[in-house]
Design a protein around this motif. Structure first.
Motif, PDB file in Angstrom:
ATOM      1  N   ALA A   3      -5.279   4.416   0.869  1.00 15.90           N
ATOM      2  CA  ALA A   3      -4.606   3.451  -0.006  1.00 15.90           C
ATOM      3  C   ALA A   3      -4.332   2.147   0.744  1.00 15.90           C
ATOM      4  CB  ALA A   3      -3.298   4.039  -0.520  1.00 15.90           C
ATOM      5  N   VAL A   4      -4.543   1.038   0.030  1.00 15.47           N
ATOM      6  CA  VAL A   4      -4.259  -0.295   0.557  1.00 15.47           C
ATOM      7  C   VAL A   4      -3.342  -1.001  -0.433  1.00 15.47           C
ATOM      8  CG1 VAL A   4      -5.254  -2.528   1.206  1.00 15.47           C
ATOM      9  CG2 VAL A   4      -6.486  -0.426   1.761  1.00 15.47           C
ATOM     10  N   LEU A   5      -2.267  -1.568   0.090  1.00 15.02           N
ATOM     11  CA  LEU A   5      -1.314  -2.327  -0.712  1.00 15.02           C
ATOM     12  C   LEU A   5      -1.671  -3.809  -0.637  1.00 15.02           C
ATOM     13  CD1 LEU A   5       1.462  -2.731  -2.184  1.00 15.02           C
ATOM     14  CD2 LEU A   5       2.498  -2.779   0.091  1.00 15.02           C
ATOM     15  N   ILE A   6      -1.709  -4.477  -1.795  1.00 20.51           N
ATOM     16  CA  ILE A   6      -1.943  -5.918  -1.838  1.00 20.51           C
ATOM     17  C   ILE A   6      -0.729  -6.555  -2.494  1.00 20.51           C
ATOM     18  CG2 ILE A   6      -3.359  -7.790  -2.753  1.00 20.51           C
ATOM     19  CD1 ILE A   6      -5.556  -5.600  -3.112  1.00 20.51           C
ATOM     20  N   ALA A   7      -0.124  -7.519  -1.806  1.00 16.31           N
ATOM     21  CA  ALA A   7       1.016  -8.239  -2.363  1.00 16.31           C
ATOM     22  C   ALA A   7       0.701  -9.730  -2.348  1.00 16.31           C
ATOM     23  CB  ALA A   7       2.276  -7.957  -1.555  1.00 16.31           C
ATOM     24  N   ASP A   8       0.521 -10.309  -3.539  1.00 19.98           N
ATOM     25  CA  ASP A   8       0.235 -11.740  -3.662  1.00 19.98           C
ATOM     26  C   ASP A   8       0.723 -12.171  -5.033  1.00 19.98           C
ATOM     27  OD1 ASP A   8      -1.082 -14.340  -3.944  1.00 19.98           O
ATOM     28  OD2 ASP A   8      -2.297 -13.723  -2.231  1.00 19.98           O
ATOM     29  N   ASP A  15      -6.264  -9.769  -7.935  1.00 22.93           N
ATOM     30  CA  ASP A  15      -7.317  -9.053  -8.652  1.00 22.93           C
ATOM     31  C   ASP A  15      -8.632  -9.064  -7.878  1.00 22.93           C
ATOM     32  OD1 ASP A  15      -5.463  -8.602 -10.632  1.00 22.93           O
ATOM     33  OD2 ASP A  15      -6.285 -10.088 -12.019  1.00 22.93           O
ATOM     34  N   LEU A  16      -8.966 -10.204  -7.266  1.00 26.71           N
ATOM     35  CA  LEU A  16     -10.209 -10.319  -6.500  1.00 26.71           C
ATOM     36  C   LEU A  16     -10.206  -9.369  -5.307  1.00 26.71           C
ATOM     37  CD1 LEU A  16     -12.911 -11.744  -5.766  1.00 26.71           C
ATOM     38  CD2 LEU A  16     -11.536 -13.426  -4.529  1.00 26.71           C
ATOM     39  N   VAL A  17      -9.102  -9.377  -4.543  1.00 20.21           N
ATOM     40  CA  VAL A  17      -9.011  -8.512  -3.370  1.00 20.21           C
ATOM     41  C   VAL A  17      -9.022  -7.043  -3.801  1.00 20.21           C
ATOM     42  CG1 VAL A  17      -7.593  -7.863  -1.377  1.00 20.21           C
ATOM     43  CG2 VAL A  17      -7.861 -10.277  -1.978  1.00 20.21           C
ATOM     44  N   ALA A  18      -8.292  -6.727  -4.862  1.00 20.79           N
ATOM     45  CA  ALA A  18      -8.271  -5.346  -5.364  1.00 20.79           C
ATOM     46  C   ALA A  18      -9.672  -4.902  -5.768  1.00 20.79           C
ATOM     47  CB  ALA A  18      -7.310  -5.226  -6.544  1.00 20.79           C
ATOM     48  N   PHE A  19     -10.388  -5.761  -6.488  1.00 18.98           N
ATOM     49  CA  PHE A  19     -11.744  -5.446  -6.937  1.00 18.98           C
ATOM     50  C   PHE A  19     -12.664  -5.173  -5.748  1.00 18.98           C
ATOM     51  CE2 PHE A  19     -16.049  -7.012  -7.985  1.00 18.98           C
ATOM     52  CZ  PHE A  19     -16.391  -6.087  -8.962  1.00 18.98           C
ATOM     53  N   LYS A  20     -12.621  -6.040  -4.742  1.00 20.28           N
ATOM     54  CA  LYS A  20     -13.492  -5.888  -3.569  1.00 20.28           C
ATOM     55  C   LYS A  20     -13.165  -4.605  -2.803  1.00 20.28           C
ATOM     56  CE  LYS A  20     -16.238  -9.412  -3.685  1.00 20.28           C
ATOM     57  NZ  LYS A  20     -17.676  -9.183  -3.858  1.00 20.28           N
ATOM     58  N   LEU A  21     -11.882  -4.289  -2.679  1.00 18.41           N
ATOM     59  CA  LEU A  21     -11.489  -3.074  -1.959  1.00 18.41           C
ATOM     60  C   LEU A  21     -11.861  -1.807  -2.735  1.00 18.41           C
ATOM     61  CD1 LEU A  21      -8.061  -4.206  -0.517  1.00 18.41           C
ATOM     62  CD2 LEU A  21     -10.116  -3.658   0.790  1.00 18.41           C
ATOM     63  N   GLU A  22     -11.698  -1.857  -4.063  1.00 15.02           N
ATOM     64  CA  GLU A  22     -12.064  -0.704  -4.888  1.00 15.02           C
ATOM     65  C   GLU A  22     -13.568  -0.482  -4.841  1.00 15.02           C
ATOM     66  OE1 GLU A  22     -10.187  -1.931  -8.517  1.00 15.02           O
ATOM     67  OE2 GLU A  22      -8.286  -0.960  -7.981  1.00 15.02           O
ATOM     68  N   GLN A  23     -14.352  -1.564  -4.751  1.00 12.54           N
ATOM     69  CA  GLN A  23     -15.812  -1.461  -4.666  1.00 12.54           C
ATOM     70  C   GLN A  23     -16.257  -0.628  -3.465  1.00 12.54           C
ATOM     71  OE1 GLN A  23     -17.304  -5.565  -4.657  1.00 12.54           O
ATOM     72  NE2 GLN A  23     -18.553  -5.041  -6.433  1.00 12.54           N
ATOM     73  N   VAL A  24     -15.500  -0.723  -2.364  1.00 13.84           N
ATOM     74  CA  VAL A  24     -15.880   0.021  -1.154  1.00 13.84           C
ATOM     75  C   VAL A  24     -15.095   1.330  -1.002  1.00 13.84           C
ATOM     76  CG1 VAL A  24     -16.806  -1.967   0.095  1.00 13.84           C
ATOM     77  CG2 VAL A  24     -14.389  -1.387   0.344  1.00 13.84           C
ATOM     78  N   GLY A  25     -14.368   1.707  -2.058  1.00 15.91           N
ATOM     79  CA  GLY A  25     -13.791   3.043  -2.091  1.00 15.91           C
ATOM     80  C   GLY A  25     -12.327   3.199  -1.733  1.00 15.91           C
ATOM     81  N   TYR A  26     -11.579   2.083  -1.644  1.00 12.19           N
ATOM     82  CA  TYR A  26     -10.149   2.207  -1.348  1.00 12.19           C
ATOM     83  C   TYR A  26      -9.352   2.359  -2.638  1.00 12.19           C
ATOM     84  CZ  TYR A  26     -11.279   0.787   3.399  1.00 12.19           C
ATOM     85  OH  TYR A  26     -11.811   0.736   4.661  1.00 12.19           O
ATOM     86  N   ASP A  27      -8.230   3.043  -2.525  1.00  8.13           N
ATOM     87  CA  ASP A  27      -7.264   3.169  -3.598  1.00  8.13           C
ATOM     88  C   ASP A  27      -6.325   1.970  -3.438  1.00  8.13           C
ATOM     89  OD1 ASP A  27      -5.958   4.318  -5.716  1.00  8.13           O
ATOM     90  OD2 ASP A  27      -4.820   5.731  -4.500  1.00  8.13           O
ATOM     91  N   GLN A  45       3.372   4.818   0.951  1.00  7.78           N
ATOM     92  CA  GLN A  45       2.874   4.950   2.325  1.00  7.78           C
ATOM     93  C   GLN A  45       1.375   4.629   2.449  1.00  7.78           C
ATOM     94  OE1 GLN A  45       4.817   6.157   5.261  1.00  7.78           O
ATOM     95  NE2 GLN A  45       6.383   5.352   3.914  1.00  7.78           N
ATOM     96  N   PRO A  46       0.940   3.421   2.012  1.00  8.87           N
ATOM     97  CA  PRO A  46      -0.475   3.069   2.171  1.00  8.87           C
ATOM     98  C   PRO A  46      -0.825   2.948   3.653  1.00  8.87           C
ATOM     99  CG  PRO A  46       0.805   1.135   1.579  1.00  8.87           C
ATOM    100  CD  PRO A  46       1.727   2.313   1.478  1.00  8.87           C
ATOM    101  N   ALA A  47      -2.112   3.059   3.955  1.00  7.41           N
ATOM    102  CA  ALA A  47      -2.565   2.946   5.346  1.00  7.41           C
ATOM    103  C   ALA A  47      -2.458   1.505   5.831  1.00  7.41           C
ATOM    104  CB  ALA A  47      -4.004   3.426   5.460  1.00  7.41           C
TER     105      ALA A  47
END
Length: 124
Positions: A3-8, A15-27, A45-47
């Motif tokens: 899991a990766v947390l994005i705060a912006d 949305d862009l960062v979330a999309f790119k991270l989901e593309q490579v398999g992150y929650d 508790q994201p990584a």
């Protein structure tokens, strides 16, 4: 799944960062302000957390310091993502405990590469 947390507070960037991270398999856990980031980090508790500096309420720097001070989240990887490019801003980010500092405008692919690199090294 990692899991990766994005705060912006900018929905387009979030949305862009979330999309790119989901593309490579992150929650992805996406929030829009510092207080929500702190709560999500403690709860989920994201990584790794990607924190914008300029957000309503708590800044990304504030959140970074608070996560480092809390034993439960002290080991979390933190990437600061910000438009602040002055040397003292960068020093402040690393001084607060950030593992990396990425300035806007940024390459989403480079950001994902940096995140993957941090996560790979932390597992080694």
């Amino acid at each position: 799944m990692t899991a990766v947390l994005i705060a912006d507070d900018d929905a387009d960037i979030r949305d862009l960062v979330a999309f790119k991270l989901e593309q490579v398999g992150y929650d992805v856990i996406a929030v829009e302000d510092g207080q929500s980031a702190l709560e999500a980090a403690r709860r989920d508790q994201p990584a790794l957390a990607v924190l914008d500096v300029s957000m309503p309420g708590l800044s990304g720097i504030d959140v970074c310091r608070m996560l480092r001070a809390d034993q439960a989240t002290a080991g979390m990887l933190i990437v600061i993502l910000t438009a602040r490019v002055q040397e003292q801003d960068i020093e402040g980010g690393f001084g607060a405990g950030a593992d990396d500092y990425v300035t806007k405008p940024f390459s989403p692919r480079e950001l994902v590469s940096r995140i993957q690199s941090l996560l790979t090294r932390s597992r080694a």
